[in-house]
Design an enzyme around this catalytic site. Sequence first.
Site, PDB file in Angstrom:
ATOM      1  N   SER A  12       0.828  -1.215   0.000  1.00  0.00           N
ATOM      2  CA  SER A  12       0.000   0.000   0.000  1.00  0.00           C
ATOM      3  C   SER A  12       0.856   1.257   0.000  1.00  0.00           C
ATOM      4  O   SER A  12       0.611   2.194   0.754  1.00  0.00           O
ATOM      5  CB  SER A  12      -0.936   0.004   1.205  1.00  0.00           C
ATOM      6  N   GLY A  13       1.878   1.276  -0.859  1.00  0.00           N
ATOM      7  CA  GLY A  13       2.615   2.518  -1.101  1.00  0.00           C
ATOM      8  C   GLY A  13       2.034   3.169  -2.344  1.00  0.00           C
ATOM      9  O   GLY A  13       0.930   2.821  -2.798  1.00  0.00           O
ATOM     10  N   LYS A  34       1.544  -5.073   5.339  1.00  0.00           N
ATOM     11  CA  LYS A  34       1.893  -5.949   6.462  1.00  0.00           C
ATOM     12  C   LYS A  34       1.868  -5.256   7.811  1.00  0.00           C
ATOM     13  O   LYS A  34       1.974  -5.914   8.837  1.00  0.00           O
ATOM     14  CB  LYS A  34       3.227  -6.620   6.204  1.00  0.00           C
ATOM     15  N   THR A  42       6.927   5.243   0.819  1.00  0.00           N
ATOM     16  CA  THR A  42       6.290   6.413   0.220  1.00  0.00           C
ATOM     17  C   THR A  42       6.064   7.512   1.260  1.00  0.00           C
ATOM     18  O   THR A  42       6.321   8.694   0.998  1.00  0.00           O
ATOM     19  CB  THR A  42       4.947   6.004  -0.422  1.00  0.00           C
ATOM     20  N   ALA A  45       9.062   9.849   1.916  1.00  0.00           N
ATOM     21  CA  ALA A  45       9.714  10.627   0.851  1.00  0.00           C
ATOM     22  C   ALA A  45       9.674  12.114   1.192  1.00  0.00           C
ATOM     23  O   ALA A  45       8.662  12.627   1.660  1.00  0.00           O
ATOM     24  CB  ALA A  45       9.036  10.362  -0.487  1.00  0.00           C
ATOM     25  N   GLU A 113      17.439  19.053  -7.502  1.00  0.00           N
ATOM     26  CA  GLU A 113      18.235  18.088  -6.736  1.00  0.00           C
ATOM     27  C   GLU A 113      19.419  17.633  -7.572  1.00  0.00           C
ATOM     28  O   GLU A 113      19.502  17.928  -8.772  1.00  0.00           O
ATOM     29  CB  GLU A 113      17.363  16.893  -6.320  1.00  0.00           C
ATOM     30  N   ASP A 220      10.466  -8.354   0.547  1.00  0.00           N
ATOM     31  CA  ASP A 220       9.568  -9.529   0.511  1.00  0.00           C
ATOM     32  C   ASP A 220       9.137  -9.898  -0.910  1.00  0.00           C
ATOM     33  O   ASP A 220       9.161 -11.065  -1.295  1.00  0.00           O
ATOM     34  CB  ASP A 220       8.305  -9.279   1.349  1.00  0.00           C
ATOM     35  N   HIS A 241      22.007   7.115   0.204  1.00  0.00           N
ATOM     36  CA  HIS A 241      21.754   8.562   0.216  1.00  0.00           C
ATOM     37  C   HIS A 241      22.915   9.227   0.940  1.00  0.00           C
ATOM     38  O   HIS A 241      23.297   8.795   2.026  1.00  0.00           O
ATOM     39  CB  HIS A 241      20.429   8.866   0.914  1.00  0.00           C
ATOM     40  N   ARG A 288      24.228  11.273  -6.899  1.00  0.00           N
ATOM     41  CA  ARG A 288      24.364  10.688  -5.567  1.00  0.00           C
ATOM     42  C   ARG A 288      25.509   9.718  -5.382  1.00  0.00           C
ATOM     43  O   ARG A 288      26.125   9.673  -4.317  1.00  0.00           O
ATOM     44  CB  ARG A 288      23.089   9.912  -5.268  1.00  0.00           C
ATOM     45  N   HIS A 349      19.494   3.483   0.873  1.00  0.00           N
ATOM     46  CA  HIS A 349      18.317   4.326   0.639  1.00  0.00           C
ATOM     47  C   HIS A 349      17.365   3.739  -0.395  1.00  0.00           C
ATOM     48  O   HIS A 349      16.147   3.745  -0.205  1.00  0.00           O
ATOM     49  CB  HIS A 349      18.822   5.697   0.171  1.00  0.00           C
ATOM     50  N   GLU A 373       9.319   0.361  -6.165  1.00  0.00           N
ATOM     51  CA  GLU A 373      10.735   0.100  -5.877  1.00  0.00           C
ATOM     52  C   GLU A 373      11.119  -1.369  -5.995  1.00  0.00           C
ATOM     53  O   GLU A 373      12.281  -1.693  -6.214  1.00  0.00           O
ATOM     54  CB  GLU A 373      11.074   0.644  -4.483  1.00  0.00           C
ATOM     55  N   ARG A 384      20.021   5.786  -9.720  1.00  0.00           N
ATOM     56  CA  ARG A 384      18.777   6.542  -9.910  1.00  0.00           C
ATOM     57  C   ARG A 384      19.003   8.047  -9.753  1.00  0.00           C
ATOM     58  O   ARG A 384      19.643   8.502  -8.806  1.00  0.00           O
ATOM     59  CB  ARG A 384      17.748   6.100  -8.875  1.00  0.00           C
ATOM     60  N   LEU A 390       9.252   7.974  -7.300  1.00  0.00           N
ATOM     61  CA  LEU A 390       7.801   8.104  -7.096  1.00  0.00           C
ATOM     62  C   LEU A 390       7.114   8.195  -8.456  1.00  0.00           C
ATOM     63  O   LEU A 390       6.071   7.586  -8.685  1.00  0.00           O
ATOM     64  CB  LEU A 390       7.499   9.342  -6.246  1.00  0.00           C
TER      65      LEU A 390
HETATM   66  P1  FAD Z   1       6.426   1.424  -0.481  1.00  0.00           P
HETATM   67  O1  FAD Z   1       5.936   2.803  -0.413  1.00  0.00           O
HETATM   68  O2  FAD Z   1       7.637   1.096   0.306  1.00  0.00           O
HETATM   69  O3  FAD Z   1       5.242   0.452  -0.030  1.00  0.00           O
HETATM   70  C1  FAD Z   1       5.488  -0.908   0.201  1.00  0.00           C
HETATM   71  C2  FAD Z   1       4.230  -1.553   0.740  1.00  0.00           C
HETATM   72  O4  FAD Z   1       4.355  -2.961   0.656  1.00  0.00           O
HETATM   73  C3  FAD Z   1       3.909  -1.251   2.187  1.00  0.00           C
HETATM   74  O5  FAD Z   1       2.523  -1.019   2.293  1.00  0.00           O
HETATM   75  C4  FAD Z   1       4.231  -2.553   2.916  1.00  0.00           C
HETATM   76  O6  FAD Z   1       3.449  -2.809   4.061  1.00  0.00           O
HETATM   77  C5  FAD Z   1       3.878  -3.546   1.842  1.00  0.00           C
HETATM   78  N1  FAD Z   1       4.513  -4.852   1.986  1.00  0.00           N
HETATM   79  C6  FAD Z   1       5.829  -5.162   1.911  1.00  0.00           C
HETATM   80  N2  FAD Z   1       6.001  -6.482   2.074  1.00  0.00           N
HETATM   81  C7  FAD Z   1       4.775  -7.015   2.248  1.00  0.00           C
HETATM   82  C8  FAD Z   1       4.291  -8.327   2.485  1.00  0.00           C
HETATM   83  N3  FAD Z   1       5.111  -9.384   2.567  1.00  0.00           N
HETATM   84  N4  FAD Z   1       2.959  -8.513   2.635  1.00  0.00           N
HETATM   85  C9  FAD Z   1       2.096  -7.456   2.572  1.00  0.00           C
HETATM   86  N5  FAD Z   1       2.497  -6.203   2.357  1.00  0.00           N
HETATM   87  C10 FAD Z   1       3.819  -5.988   2.199  1.00  0.00           C
HETATM   88  N6  FAD Z   1      11.619   8.948  -4.069  1.00  0.00           N
HETATM   89  C11 FAD Z   1      11.331  10.015  -4.824  1.00  0.00           C
HETATM   90  O7  FAD Z   1      11.003   9.887  -6.007  1.00  0.00           O
HETATM   91  N7  FAD Z   1      11.357  11.259  -4.261  1.00  0.00           N
HETATM   92  C12 FAD Z   1      11.692  11.477  -2.967  1.00  0.00           C
HETATM   93  O8  FAD Z   1      11.691  12.593  -2.507  1.00  0.00           O
HETATM   94  C13 FAD Z   1      12.038  10.357  -2.177  1.00  0.00           C
HETATM   95  N8  FAD Z   1      12.415  10.525  -0.880  1.00  0.00           N
HETATM   96  C14 FAD Z   1      12.629   9.426  -0.119  1.00  0.00           C
HETATM   97  C15 FAD Z   1      12.930   9.592   1.240  1.00  0.00           C
HETATM   98  C16 FAD Z   1      13.079   8.504   2.061  1.00  0.00           C
HETATM   99  C17 FAD Z   1      13.399   8.691   3.516  1.00  0.00           C
HETATM  100  C18 FAD Z   1      12.955   7.198   1.524  1.00  0.00           C
HETATM  101  C19 FAD Z   1      13.097   5.986   2.401  1.00  0.00           C
HETATM  102  C20 FAD Z   1      12.693   7.017   0.173  1.00  0.00           C
HETATM  103  C21 FAD Z   1      12.528   8.126  -0.655  1.00  0.00           C
HETATM  104  N9  FAD Z   1      12.244   7.980  -2.006  1.00  0.00           N
HETATM  105  C22 FAD Z   1      11.958   9.081  -2.772  1.00  0.00           C
HETATM  106  C23 FAD Z   1      12.035   6.653  -2.591  1.00  0.00           C
HETATM  107  C24 FAD Z   1      10.521   6.387  -2.664  1.00  0.00           C
HETATM  108  O9  FAD Z   1       9.914   6.887  -1.499  1.00  0.00           O
HETATM  109  C25 FAD Z   1      10.208   4.915  -2.790  1.00  0.00           C
HETATM  110  O10 FAD Z   1      10.970   4.342  -3.809  1.00  0.00           O
HETATM  111  C26 FAD Z   1       8.735   4.708  -3.100  1.00  0.00           C
HETATM  112  O11 FAD Z   1       7.953   5.363  -2.155  1.00  0.00           O
HETATM  113  C27 FAD Z   1       8.398   3.240  -3.117  1.00  0.00           C
HETATM  114  O12 FAD Z   1       7.011   3.109  -3.253  1.00  0.00           O
HETATM  115  P2  FAD Z   1       6.387   1.668  -3.381  1.00  0.00           P
HETATM  116  O13 FAD Z   1       4.939   1.859  -3.584  1.00  0.00           O
HETATM  117  O14 FAD Z   1       7.146   0.890  -4.372  1.00  0.00           O
HETATM  118  O15 FAD Z   1       6.699   0.959  -1.972  1.00  0.00           O
HETATM  119  C1  SIN Z   2      15.640  13.345  -1.035  1.00  0.00           C
HETATM  120  O1  SIN Z   2      14.714  14.092  -0.708  1.00  0.00           O
HETATM  121  O2  SIN Z   2      16.824  13.655  -0.980  1.00  0.00           O
HETATM  122  C2  SIN Z   2      15.293  11.997  -1.502  1.00  0.00           C
HETATM  123  C3  SIN Z   2      14.930  12.079  -2.900  1.00  0.00           C
HETATM  124  C4  SIN Z   2      14.981  10.734  -3.505  1.00  0.00           C
HETATM  125  O3  SIN Z   2      15.386   9.758  -2.882  1.00  0.00           O
HETATM  126  O4  SIN Z   2      14.617  10.653  -4.677  1.00  0.00           O
END
Ligand code: FAD
Ligand code: SIN
Length: 529
Positions: A12-13, A34, A42, A45, A113, A220, A241, A288, A349, A373, A384, A390
Amino acid sequence: MIRKYDFLVVGSGIAGMSFALKVADKGKVAILCKTALEEANTYYAQGGVASVTKQTDKFDNHIQDTLIAGDGICDRDVVTKVVSEAPSQIKELVSWGVDFDKDQSGNFDLHKEGGHSDFRILHHKDNTGAEIQQSLVESIKRHPNIDIFDQHFAIEILTQHHLGMRVKHTTPNIECYGAYVLDIRTNHVETFLAKITLIATGGIGNIYQTTTNPTIATGDGIAMVYRAKGLVEDMEFVQFHPTALFHPGERPSFLITEAMRGYGAVLRNKKGEEFMQRYDQRGSLAPRDIVARAIDNEMKLSGDEHVYLDVTHKDAEQTKEHFPNIYKKCLELGIDITKDYIPVAPAAHYLCGGIKVDLNARTTINRLYAAGECSRTGLHGANRLASNSLIEAVVYADAAAKDSLILLPQLSWNDRIPEWNDAGTSLNEEMILITQSVKEVNQIMNAYVGIVRSNLRLKRAYDRLEILYVETESLFQRSVVSKEICELRNIISSAYLVIKSALQRKESRGLHYTIDYPKKNPHADLYEY
Ligand code: FAD
Ligand code: SIN
């Protein structure tokens, strides 16, 4: 218990929720996470979302910046797709309630950035992710066709393997029929049958000791698909990062957004000297991999545990206005960022590789899609570009939605899948074995598979990890299934895939830097390793 859905979404990201919203008018959707709905990468970010939205910027510029950061191995078609579809996906995010900051003329207020040649990062203050996560959570809660299962842990995806067939990586036409899912509250394993499954489980940060990722990021989905014999690629490209707040013991490490360097902050070593110009003419705003490696080198040269980020020369009120959360967080730790340098160090990161998907977000397993991701689209290549993830997640969720809606009418549930069988297992009371093994993996990865690698370090990591793998598989076979043991298995598999891919790459490229195949570097004499 058996549940049946048209679409099963694991995660649920941004990737999982945007996919769910795009297909829910056409079929019944189950979305799993989970822990709590909000707890996802997400949510954390900060910087924002990269997209060309102003007249003076060009798609070609965003494409070029992405290709340069990716160090020659991005897939150009994918880069073109993501960059050119980004503006329409931004409109969709806005339609779901995401509020990106605007300037006084009503245009998007854009940040810059590292590696970007222009101001093109849409943001909501310095907590863009929380804004996106909350808006999408509200939208999925309102949709009558979406059932939400929080505290539900996907253990395995279902394939012909569960019908007794021997499935190998070379088996043609492997199909996915849904997943076995542990209800964490009742400790009961349910069978979710689905016509289409989307893996959107996020990254692997928690294979490392120091990471910006929340604890859910244990790889996972990648491990599940690998076990089901789907293809996983580019795992060696783990992005560190450069500027996580140095505050030992805090997990996840709090991020100091790169946008702060875009705003004018500069890196200094502990003597107070600016050092980035010595490594790259783009200074603190170089891509980076270069900045993280330079910091790592400065720390090795001096023996210090961190360097500093200095934003004290900027207008204090503006700094507070742009970065209210960072200001607040640092102040709680006694650091006033308008007057004091911020101690920072690199932290794991983001994962550029993952489950291999095509332009339609199809994995190599039929009826199984991946986005976000956990997927490897080819956008990032070896490194990246900031804020490209995102937008990649939402563009590929869109591709998966469009493609799967075409497939849906031809598909039915596979009712021959048996229910979960836990015969011969018993309650595992040795929780310490699990928690200690996670720590061991973290130590191995930090010590031997970090920013700078070598064949010898990777081999040592591989050998150590193999012992943990054998012990954990044996424990798993004997134990009643739990979230903890499953996560440990997945952490080990993800770490194994990173090491294996790193050993296979006989060059330094992007995020994968090895002293055995050093890159021709004009500043090579600066480096300690
Ligand atoms: P996630 O948002 O990580 O969601 C994963 C989901 O999967 C969660 O709901 C979790 O519960 C679920 N899940 C995992 N395993 C299981 C399982 N076995 N069973 C059930 N559910 C499960 N990117 C940018 O583009 N810009 C930014 O500014 C940026 N800043 C960032 C800052 C930080 C601190 C971090 C950590 C990352 C940042 N990123 C940024 C990267 C970006 O946030 C992520 O790559 C992106 O949010 C991933 O989204 P997603 O939907 O793939 O996964
Ligand atoms: C950040 O805000 O520096 C993170 C941006 C990213 O991971 O894309």
